[in-house]
Design a protein around this motif. Structure first.
Motif, short mmCIF file in Angstrom:
data_model
loop_
_atom_site.label_atom_id
_atom_site.label_comp_id
_atom_site.label_asym_id
_atom_site.label_seq_id
_atom_site.Cartn_x
_atom_site.Cartn_y
_atom_site.Cartn_z
N LYS A 166 23.20 122.06 29.90
CA LYS A 166 23.06 123.32 29.15
C LYS A 166 22.78 123.08 27.67
N THR A 167 23.45 122.09 27.09
CA THR A 167 23.30 121.82 25.65
C THR A 167 23.11 120.33 25.41
N PRO A 168 21.98 119.78 25.81
CA PRO A 168 21.75 118.33 25.72
C PRO A 168 21.80 117.79 24.29
N HIS A 169 21.43 118.62 23.31
CA HIS A 169 21.37 118.13 21.93
C HIS A 169 22.75 117.76 21.39
N ALA A 170 23.80 118.24 22.05
CA ALA A 170 25.16 117.87 21.62
C ALA A 170 25.37 116.38 21.70
N ALA A 171 24.63 115.72 22.59
CA ALA A 171 24.73 114.27 22.73
C ALA A 171 23.45 113.57 22.30
N GLY A 172 22.57 114.29 21.62
CA GLY A 172 21.31 113.71 21.16
C GLY A 172 20.29 113.53 22.28
N LEU A 173 20.46 114.27 23.38
CA LEU A 173 19.55 114.15 24.53
C LEU A 173 18.48 115.24 24.48
N GLU A 174 17.41 115.00 25.22
CA GLU A 174 16.34 115.99 25.31
C GLU A 174 15.94 116.27 26.75
N GLU A 175 15.82 115.22 27.56
CA GLU A 175 15.37 115.37 28.94
C GLU A 175 16.55 115.29 29.90
N VAL A 176 16.80 116.37 30.66
CA VAL A 176 17.98 116.42 31.53
C VAL A 176 17.64 116.55 33.02
N LYS A 177 16.36 116.67 33.35
CA LYS A 177 15.97 116.84 34.75
C LYS A 177 15.35 115.59 35.35
N SER A 178 14.49 114.92 34.60
CA SER A 178 13.77 113.76 35.12
C SER A 178 14.52 112.47 34.83
N ALA A 179 14.30 111.48 35.69
CA ALA A 179 14.86 110.16 35.48
C ALA A 179 14.00 109.38 34.49
N CYS A 180 14.61 108.48 33.77
CA CYS A 180 13.87 107.63 32.85
C CYS A 180 13.07 106.59 33.62
N CYS A 181 13.66 106.01 34.66
CA CYS A 181 13.03 104.93 35.41
C CYS A 181 12.90 105.30 36.87
N GLY A 182 11.68 105.23 37.40
CA GLY A 182 11.46 105.57 38.80
C GLY A 182 10.01 105.86 39.09
N GLY A 183 9.77 106.83 39.95
CA GLY A 183 8.41 107.20 40.29
C GLY A 183 8.39 108.49 41.08
N GLY A 184 7.22 109.16 41.08
CA GLY A 184 7.08 110.41 41.81
C GLY A 184 7.60 111.60 41.02
N ARG A 185 7.81 112.69 41.73
CA ARG A 185 8.26 113.93 41.10
C ARG A 185 9.62 113.72 40.43
N ASN A 192 10.25 111.69 38.44
CA ASN A 192 10.43 110.24 38.35
C ASN A 192 11.59 109.77 39.23
N ALA A 193 11.81 110.52 40.34
CA ALA A 193 13.02 110.30 41.13
C ALA A 193 12.79 110.25 42.64
N GLN A 194 11.54 110.17 43.05
CA GLN A 194 11.30 110.03 44.48
C GLN A 194 11.33 108.57 44.90
N ARG A 195 11.33 107.70 43.93
CA ARG A 195 11.50 106.25 44.17
C ARG A 195 12.53 105.72 43.18
N GLY A 196 13.19 104.66 43.56
CA GLY A 196 14.22 104.09 42.71
C GLY A 196 13.65 103.31 41.54
N CYS A 197 14.53 102.83 40.69
CA CYS A 197 14.14 102.03 39.53
C CYS A 197 14.00 100.58 39.95
N ILE A 198 12.75 100.12 40.02
CA ILE A 198 12.44 98.73 40.37
C ILE A 198 11.51 98.16 39.31
N PRO A 199 11.25 96.86 39.31
CA PRO A 199 10.41 96.27 38.24
C PRO A 199 9.06 96.94 38.04
N SER A 200 8.47 97.49 39.11
CA SER A 200 7.15 98.11 38.99
C SER A 200 7.21 99.60 38.66
#
Length: 374
Positions: free
Chosen positions: A296-315, A317-325
């Motif tokens: 609800k209030t991501p800026h309280a922790a200095g965050l901006e993106e709360v829906k997508s994963a940082c590392c992954g793939g697909g929709r 960024n979360a339809q695949r796990g975080c791997i080297p590629s």
């Protein structure tokens, strides 16, 4: 098997002594013992060849000192690290299986410059037994169950008592922190196996979870634990993986309601146990409320993106796990989620600080700091 574990435990004293005594120099409690799932695992699963629940490869650990994966399901440190740092340790105690593996590979003859007194200190600063993929129920996952984690701790306590004496160990454990972070995988498994569960099925699962949690806490109490720091079930229905599976991209509210129900039960359970078991004290950190608040209030922790994963793939960024590629975001400090299920170091840092000494909305009936000082 028990004999082999005992021999490895003996060697573990010699391997970890020097580092342990330094790490505990400024600690506010004698030790920290950690149990749970991937939100608390610092590398135990690296030693399970059959497990696919592993984080011992890039991009994991990209922001950890040295930039290497450590078995933590994150880009860097995790919540138990920041809680440990707040208590005066350098970070979470080491993965129990890492100490066992190191000990097993060493000679049974102790180095001459390592006294037994110093070696004994290795046991007294704690260990991390958490295993990614595990749950409160033995039927959850295929990694190190909570039952097995507690059995490992029991082995450790036996060796400590042999080395230090039962009275000293009892005193040490009564002042130490026992942290438990578990329950999310049980809820995930239940939901995946019961797409539209009726009220009876939900109630049976709820009762099994609370009864099993009760049993685990009582076992730890009987082994000497008195101070319990509990991290409850997160807002799991809002993780990127589940968002990616819904056409609307919204949270799975049915799973969030299940988590909320479990958390209500956990709160009542610990309240009752504290009345039943002499000298028991506890603190419950609400990962559920924290994630809900940050969405609800991501800026309280200095965050901006709360829906997508940082590392992954697909929709998301979360339809695949975080791997080297995988695709990996550049500004990881702005993301709530690291991969399809787990938070970033930035989120964990904020959580650790709030859980240690934050408001009652996030940690109650007392904070971890108050638990430490009790």
């Amino acid at each position: 098997m028990a004999v082999q574990r005992a021999a490895a435990l003996h060697l573990m004293l010699l391997v970890a002594a020097a580092a342990a005594s330094v790490a505990a120099a400024g600690a506010k409690v004698p030790a920290m013992y950690v149990f749970g799932d991937s939100t608390a695992d610092v590398g135990n699963n690296d030693y399970l060849p059959w497990s696919i629940a592993r984080a011992d490869f890039p991009h994991n650990g990209v922001d950890f000192p040295g930039g290497k994966p450590t078995g933590r399901f994150s880009n860097g440190l995790i919540g138990v690290d920041f809680i440990a740092i707040a208590m005066g340790f350098s970070r979470s105690p080491p993965a129990y299986l890492s100490l066992m593996a190191t000990a097993a590979n060493r000679s049974s003859e102790a180095p001459r410059n390592m006294t037994m007194a110093a070696a004994a200190a290795a046991y007294t600063t704690g260990a991390n037994f958490a295993s990614g993929g595990s749950g409160l129920l033995d039927s959850t996952g295929s990694t190190i169950s909570m039952t097995q984690q507690i059995e490992y701790f029991s082995d450790l306590k036996d060796e400590m008592s042999t080395r230090l004496g039962a009275a000293r160990v009892s005193d040490l454990l009564s002042k130490s922190i026992f942290l438990i972070s578990a329950g999310a995988n049980d809820a995930f498994d239940f939901f995946s196996q019961n797409k539209s569960p009726d009220s009876t099925t939900i109630q049976q699962f709820y009762e099994a979870m609370i009864s099993t949690y009760d049993s685990h806490v009582k076992t730890l109490y009987n082994l000497g634990a008195r101070k319990f720091a509990v991290i409850n079930v997160p807002l799991i229905g809002c993780c990127p993986y589940l968002r990616s599976r819904k056409p609307s991209g919204e949270c799975v509210e049915q799973l969030n309601q299940l988590a909320k129900s479990l958390n209500d039960g956990i709160r009542v359970l610990f309240s009752n146990l504290s009345l039943e078991m002499q000298s028991m004290k506890y603190s419950i950190s609400s990962a559920y409320e924290l994630v809900s608040s940050l969405i609800k209030t991501p800026h309280a922790a200095g965050l901006e993106e709360v829906k997508s994963a940082c590392c992954g793939g697909g929709r998301f960024n979360a339809q695949r796990g975080c791997i080297p590629s995988s695709n990996c975001c550049n500004d990881r400090s702005k993301y709530l989620f690291w991969d399809l299920l787990h938070p970033t170091q930035a989120t964990y840092k904020f959580a650790g600080l709030v859980f240690y000494d934050g408001p009652a909305q996030f940690v109650s009936p007392i904070s971890i700091k108050q638990l430490v000082e009790a």
